[in-house]
Design a protein around this motif. Structure first.
Motif, PDB file in Angstrom:
ATOM      1  N   GLY A  47      11.586   7.244  -4.551  1.00  0.00           N
ATOM      2  CA  GLY A  47      10.898   7.301  -3.262  1.00  0.00           C
ATOM      3  C   GLY A  47      10.686   5.916  -2.675  1.00  0.00           C
ATOM      4  N   GLY A  48      10.289   4.961  -3.512  1.00  0.00           N
ATOM      5  CA  GLY A  48      10.087   3.591  -3.060  1.00  0.00           C
ATOM      6  C   GLY A  48      11.407   2.960  -2.630  1.00  0.00           C
ATOM      7  N   GLN A  49      12.458   3.224  -3.413  1.00  0.00           N
ATOM      8  CA  GLN A  49      13.781   2.690  -3.055  1.00  0.00           C
ATOM      9  C   GLN A  49      14.201   3.188  -1.676  1.00  0.00           C
ATOM     10  OE1 GLN A  49      16.905   3.107  -5.901  1.00  0.00           O
ATOM     11  NE2 GLN A  49      15.645   2.635  -7.673  1.00  0.00           N
ATOM     12  N   TYR A  50      14.057   4.480  -1.491  1.00  0.00           N
ATOM     13  CA  TYR A  50      14.469   5.141  -0.246  1.00  0.00           C
ATOM     14  C   TYR A  50      13.673   4.596   0.945  1.00  0.00           C
ATOM     15  CZ  TYR A  50      15.758   9.250   2.599  1.00  0.00           C
ATOM     16  OH  TYR A  50      16.236  10.096   3.562  1.00  0.00           O
ATOM     17  N   PHE A  51      12.381   4.415   0.745  1.00  0.00           N
ATOM     18  CA  PHE A  51      11.510   3.884   1.801  1.00  0.00           C
ATOM     19  C   PHE A  51      11.973   2.483   2.226  1.00  0.00           C
ATOM     20  CE2 PHE A  51       7.612   1.136   2.315  1.00  0.00           C
ATOM     21  CZ  PHE A  51       7.394   1.442   3.656  1.00  0.00           C
ATOM     22  N   HIS A  52      12.190   1.594   1.262  1.00  0.00           N
ATOM     23  CA  HIS A  52      12.597   0.225   1.605  1.00  0.00           C
ATOM     24  C   HIS A  52      13.973   0.205   2.275  1.00  0.00           C
ATOM     25  CE1 HIS A  52       9.283  -2.190   0.013  1.00  0.00           C
ATOM     26  NE2 HIS A  52       9.109  -1.164  -0.803  1.00  0.00           N
ATOM     27  N   ALA A 107       0.829  -1.207   0.000  1.00  0.00           N
ATOM     28  CA  ALA A 107       0.000   0.000   0.000  1.00  0.00           C
ATOM     29  C   ALA A 107       0.863   1.256   0.000  1.00  0.00           C
ATOM     30  CB  ALA A 107      -0.939  -0.014   1.206  1.00  0.00           C
ATOM     31  N   TYR A 108       1.879   1.266   0.856  1.00  0.00           N
ATOM     32  CA  TYR A 108       2.697   2.482   0.993  1.00  0.00           C
ATOM     33  C   TYR A 108       3.525   2.752  -0.265  1.00  0.00           C
ATOM     34  CZ  TYR A 108       4.710   6.131   3.945  1.00  0.00           C
ATOM     35  OH  TYR A 108       5.065   7.345   4.486  1.00  0.00           O
ATOM     36  N   ASP A 109       3.986   1.692  -0.919  1.00  0.00           N
ATOM     37  CA  ASP A 109       4.706   1.859  -2.193  1.00  0.00           C
ATOM     38  C   ASP A 109       3.877   2.731  -3.148  1.00  0.00           C
ATOM     39  OD1 ASP A 109       6.768   0.172  -1.356  1.00  0.00           O
ATOM     40  OD2 ASP A 109       6.009  -1.589  -2.437  1.00  0.00           O
TER      41      ASP A 109
END
Ligand code: FES
Ligand SMILES: [Fe+2]
Length: 392
Positions: free
Chosen positions: A366-371, A206-208
């Motif tokens: 953004g997704g890379q950074y989050f993970h 969901a957050y992705d």
């Protein structure tokens, strides 16, 4: 200072808009699919992330007056947030007699909380003020049986609570200066319009989606996606990320002083707050934001999201109220029927072993950074945790 940072981001968005470029990561990034369904990994995320980090639990607008409260369940913990003369306080929503839930979920106003089980009574500051049939019960030092306090902080019209009573992580430090940018919205004076709940897949699936503009013109083509591009620029403070977009139309403000760039333009885009919040702006019925408050479910495959709607001004006419209601219904539809329906179907595919990883492109920074932040926090001991969030 924070205003200057907003304008600096808008200027970067302008530059990317002129060049036809966007912010990019160095390379393509792989995330092992097991991280989206493995029960042991999920249990670690719950204890190391959701039960250890501050979570945005409420908005000032939901409990504005002294005596107002909000009771809610989050990741298996029942929480009571109160507003006292000394400010906002948070507790486990748990009676000190035998552990009953003290207050039903929801918002309200009360100057005393009486337990539904045996009527022990607590003040909004958490003190045990009365024991029912005290003489029969036996001698008790009431001062030792107040509610269990949780660390909490009210900043920028938003309220963070850490679900671990003994946490020593400073909430302001965790915010890494990002709260001063969020303060530019002025949420402390905004009006709480409503909230609604949608059901979703694994919390990271969901957050992705919240960190992803790449999908907008495709998945959302029937609803709103054709009006906007698929490119994003990412600006981060600690683990928290603001998403702008390449936007040549900022040109019209280029020569204006910082104060004259319009708020609704420089605050547009998506504001994510690690690990579970996304804030986006809308205009139906008046200026509003949807604060998406995402919580993992009881299993790795499920989550739910509270969509909290704040409006800059309470809609004054029936027509504005109708338009606002329509806006919020629309957003419920988009998230439930487009984003989360896609996520739920995607989730089923991940666990069958056909592929061992999924990809985040250079354009999905953004997704890379989050993970990467999720991994970093999982690997960090309690003792070293504060060092991750040093500002500056
Ligand atoms: S559990 Fe609350 S009064 Fe007994
Ligand atoms: Fe989406």
């Amino acid at each position: 200072m924070s205003r200057a940072q907003l304008i600096a981001m808008a200027r970067k968005d302008l530059e990317h808009g002129r060049q036809g470029t966007q912010d990019q990561a160095e390379g393509i990034y792989k995330v092992p699919v097991s991280k989206y369904y493995d029960p042991d990994h999920f249990a670690q995320e719950m204890s190391q992330i959701f039960h250890r980090l501050p979570l945005l639990m409420a908005t000032t607008a939901e409990l504005r007056e002294v005596g107002d409260y909000k009771a809610m369940e989050a990741v298996g913990r029942q929480v009571l947030i109160t507003r006292t003369k000394e400010g906002v306080k948070a507790f486990l929503n748990m009676c000190s007699h035998r552990g009953a839930r003290l207050v039903h979920e929801g918002c309200g106003s009360a100057h005393r909380f009486t337990c539904p089980y045996h009527a022990w009574t607590f003040s909004p500051s958490g003190d045990l003020v009365a024991v029912y049939s005290a003489d029969d019960f036996g001698d008790l030092d009431k001062s030792e049986y107040g509610l269990t306090a949780l660390p909490c902080l009210e900043k920028a019209g938003l309220i963070w609570v850490t679900l671990a009573p003994d946490s020593t992580l400073d909430i302001e430090q965790f915010l890494s200066g990002y709260d001063s940018l969020l303060a530019e919205f002025g949420f402390a004076d905004w009006h709480f319009e409503k909230s609604q709940r949608v059901e979703g897949p694994n919390w990271k699936v969901a957050y992705d989606g919240y960190l992803d503009y790449y999908h907008l013109p495709i998945l959302h083509r029937e609803t709103f996606g054709t009006e906007i591009g698929n490119k994003a620029n990412y600006y981060s403070w600690g683990p928290h990320t603001h998403m702008g977009r390449p936007d040549a139309s900022f040109e019209e403000f280029e020569n204006l002083p910082d104060e004259e760039w319009p708020d609704e333009r420089v605050l547009a885009g998506v504001w994510t707050i690690f690990p579970h919040i996304s804030i986006a702006s809308f205009f139906g019925g008046g200026r509003s934001v949807m604060i998406s408050q995402l919580f993992p479910g009881e299993t790795p495959e499920t989550s739910h999201t509270n969509q909290i709607f704040l409006m800059q001004r309470e809609p004054e006419t029936e027509e504005l109220k109708r338009e606002a209601a329509k806006q919020f219904q629309f957003l419920e539809y988009v998230v439930q029927e487009e984003d989360y329906a896609t996520g739920i179907a995607l989730q089923k595919n991940l666990s069958i072993g056909a592929r061992d990883h999924v990809l985040f492109g250079k354009n999905e920074r953004g997704g890379q950074y989050f993970h990467q932040w999720v991994d970093r926090i999982l690997e960090t001991s309690d003792e070293d945790l504060p060092k991750l969030f040093q500002t500056g």
